[in-house]
Scaffold this active site. Structure first.
Site, PDB file in Angstrom:
ATOM      1  N   ASP A   1       3.650  12.796   5.954  1.00  0.00           N
ATOM      2  CA  ASP A   1       3.274  11.422   5.591  1.00  0.00           C
ATOM      3  C   ASP A   1       2.574  10.749   6.770  1.00  0.00           C
ATOM      4  OD1 ASP A   1       3.035   9.278   3.921  1.00  0.00           O
ATOM      5  OD2 ASP A   1       5.147   8.689   3.956  1.00  0.00           O
ATOM      6  N   GLU A   2       1.757   9.759   6.499  1.00  0.00           N
ATOM      7  CA  GLU A   2       1.084   8.948   7.533  1.00  0.00           C
ATOM      8  C   GLU A   2       0.271   9.800   8.507  1.00  0.00           C
ATOM      9  OE1 GLU A   2       1.188   5.773   7.036  1.00  0.00           O
ATOM     10  OE2 GLU A   2       3.181   5.112   6.414  1.00  0.00           O
TER      11      GLU A   2
ATOM     12  N   CYS B   1      -5.510  -4.727  -6.400  1.00  0.00           N
ATOM     13  CA  CYS B   1      -5.979  -5.777  -5.500  1.00  0.00           C
ATOM     14  C   CYS B   1      -5.136  -7.034  -5.713  1.00  0.00           C
ATOM     15  CB  CYS B   1      -7.460  -6.076  -5.750  1.00  0.00           C
ATOM     16  SG  CYS B   1      -8.056  -7.478  -4.770  1.00  0.00           S
TER      17      CYS B   1
HETATM   18 MG    MG Z   1       3.384   5.473   2.533  1.00  0.00          MG
HETATM   19 ZN    ZN Z   2     -10.249  -7.879  -5.627  1.00  0.00          ZN
END
Ligand code: MG
Ligand code: ZN
Ligand code: ADP
Length: 188
Positions: A86-87, A142
């Site tokens: 991960d990461e 978003c």
């Molecule tokens: Mg993550």
């Molecule tokens: Zn947006």
């Protein structure tokens, strides 16, 4: 036998997907393990934890050349069949050659951030992505408009962090927001 890469902005479900895929290998009687860089202390020291609270045990290794060598040693000596990392953006580029090598004998699933808060690619992510046999590109929602978010906005008191602020700052919802191309504000 395969190198898979999962990329996307923060909150896109990379860690969730990594846990799902490693757990699946374990159900298939394979030996699975997740590795993570030790600087990431957001939620837990010896587990990877997702933004919605899912956990899975993980080996912590330093995001240094030594840490990358340690990862390879553990994966080899313990006979791990499915290696999750991960990461990946936190690791130095030595991770690329190590994971490439491990993926000749193991299933390697590497995941990490696509772009920095400046919307610039992370070297290690980029190098692994183009060498992968399979790439999964995830998006978040978003926070501004609900479209597909592909960028990660870093905020300081609700305003975009300046361009010259450090590349790596560990944080969660208080510091980062997933945003789409249109809502993302480039740091000045
Ligand atoms: Mg993550
Ligand atoms: Zn947006
Ligand atoms: P990543 O590892 O990519 O940062 P995680 O797997 O830790 O992502 O977390 C994904 C989870 O984050 C989602 O399943 C969802 O519950 C939560 N989440 C919070 N905010 C958002 C958002 N704006 N878009 C998508 N998921 C979000």
């Amino acid at each position: 036998m395969v190198l898979e890469v999962i990329i996307g902005p923060m909150f896109s479900g990379k860690t969730t997907e990594l846990i799902r895929l490693i757990e699946r290998e374990v159900f298939a009687k394979k030996k699975g393990a997740i590795f993570k860089p030790s600087l990431d202390r957001r939620y837990s020291e010896k587990e990877v934890v997702t933004h919605n609270g899912l956990r899975y045990k993980a080996y912590q290794v330093l995001p240094s050349r030594g840490g990358v060598r340690r990862l390879e040693k553990i994966a080899t000596e313990k006979g791990i069949d499915a290696v999750g990392v991960d990461e990946i953006q936190f690791f130095p580029e030595e991770l690329v050659e190590v994971l490439d090598r491990l993926s000749f004998t193991k299933k390697v699933i590497a995941c990490g951030l696509n772009l920095s808060f400046r919307a610039e690619p992370f070297r290690t992510t980029m190098e692994l992505t183009v060498r992968a046999d399979k790439v999964t590109y995830l998006s978040a929602v978003c926070v501004r408009c609900g479209r597909e978010a592909t960028r990660t906005q870093r905020l300081i008191s609700g305003k975009p962090a300046p361009k010259d602020s450090p590349l790596f700052v560990v944080g969660g919802k208080e510091l980062y927001e997933p945003r789409c191309r249109l809502c993302y504000e480039p740091p000045k």
